[in-house]
Design an enzyme around this catalytic site. Sequence first.
Site, short mmCIF file in Angstrom:
data_model
loop_
_atom_site.label_atom_id
_atom_site.label_comp_id
_atom_site.label_asym_id
_atom_site.label_seq_id
_atom_site.Cartn_x
_atom_site.Cartn_y
_atom_site.Cartn_z
N ASP A 86 8.47 5.11 20.43
CA ASP A 86 9.72 5.61 19.85
C ASP A 86 10.77 4.52 19.79
O ASP A 86 10.66 3.49 20.46
CB ASP A 86 10.25 6.80 20.66
CG ASP A 86 10.62 6.43 22.09
OD1 ASP A 86 9.86 5.66 22.71
OD2 ASP A 86 11.66 6.91 22.58
N GLU A 180 10.21 7.09 25.35
CA GLU A 180 10.79 6.27 26.43
C GLU A 180 12.30 6.29 26.34
O GLU A 180 13.00 6.34 27.35
CB GLU A 180 10.27 4.84 26.33
CG GLU A 180 10.61 3.96 27.54
CD GLU A 180 11.92 3.20 27.42
OE1 GLU A 180 12.36 2.61 28.42
OE2 GLU A 180 12.54 3.20 26.33
ZN ZN Z 1 12.05 -0.11 25.20
#
Ligand code: ZN
Length: 415
Positions: A86, A180
């Site tokens: 992401d 994340e």
């Molecule tokens: Zn990162």
Amino acid sequence: MTVYQNLIPRFIKYVKKETRSDENSQTVPSTPSQVEFARELVTELTNLGLSKVHISQKSAYVLATLPSNLAKDQQVPTVGLIAHLDTADFNAKNVSPQIIKNYDGKSAIQLGTSQYRLDPHEFPNLRNYAGQDLITTDGQTLLGADDKAGVAEIITAVEYLLNHPEIKHGQIQIGLGPDEEIGTGADHFDVKEFNADLAYTVDGGPLGELEYETFNAAQAKIKLIGKNVHPGSAKNVMVNALQLAFDFHAQLPSDEVPEKTSGRQGFFHLLQLTGTVDQASMTYIIRDHDRDKFEARKDLLRQVARLLNAEYGQKRVIIDLQDQYYNMREVIEKDLMVVELAKKAMEDLQIKPVIFPVRGGTDGSKISFMGLPTPNLFAGGENMHSRFEFISLQTMQQAVAVILKTIQLIAKQNS
Ligand SMILES: [Zn+2]
């Protein structure tokens, strides 16, 4: 021409895929675009010739294995390589990277046709890149080097190993995960399923970064309960929830806030404050590298709540404290081999290891506490999470080289 000829085309292909995560989403992964990217990576990794390529039902990570090519009786630790799919909370639609060849280290770089420039006066880090090739944005989006660089570097490293069977290595596990940036991806990571002995996230910044110390982190949600009456007849009756919030905040050390701390200094950070006379709420995040000081900070919040409640003779301050992640140093310190190997790999490649405590967390902070020591290696990105993000081709190549060198050093370990 570089030895890793697919690295840059691969990276450019990845950054053009929009994979922004969404913290308001209830799904895992938080956005369908991440699922789509994960599926494409499954195809790519399968075509490269990796084994057991699949998307984990448990964690939503793309998992893949490169089997050991050592003799059967040679047992070495299994290495995990982890990156995230992401990108941060910034426009990521139609990422249109531009390549500046042989940057001179001093001129400003015009970002596409936008009003923005990457100017060394504003971003002195540009001066470190004289003579290098830089990839920047066109000023409309972030670049997504965080962490498409890590993904591209890991895949390029295993591709290199597949094409060079003469390089001896133990088993390698790849884990490419979602979300994340919204701090939830690693919550679902399954250390047993991943089955590595040590691992690295490839999610750090500039050349040489090697991180094994992060914050300890908690969040406090505080509810303040007032008593609203007509202000004309409020004397000794009204309790203003907003005043309670001010009183609460005033009890915290005013110089222990993000804007006044650095290095290893911890802080209380008031993120949000809303309310009326009747009711108010505050959200703090608490950060400290030192575990004892971290616990003391949480105790202070509880104590302030207790004092205010005692003053009013009833529960007007309700505090909900949740730990978010811990300093991975606590785990990694028990056996520094995982750090020493990466450090040695860098030194062997004439790269100066840059080790400092991160003022933040990494996926490795959570994964380390699940039992898999996971420091963070540089991936190369600069000015992350913004339109000013850029990365150097040469640093990306060095990142691949460090991954390969670390793997080779581990293959020489006898466990
Ligand atoms: Zn990162």
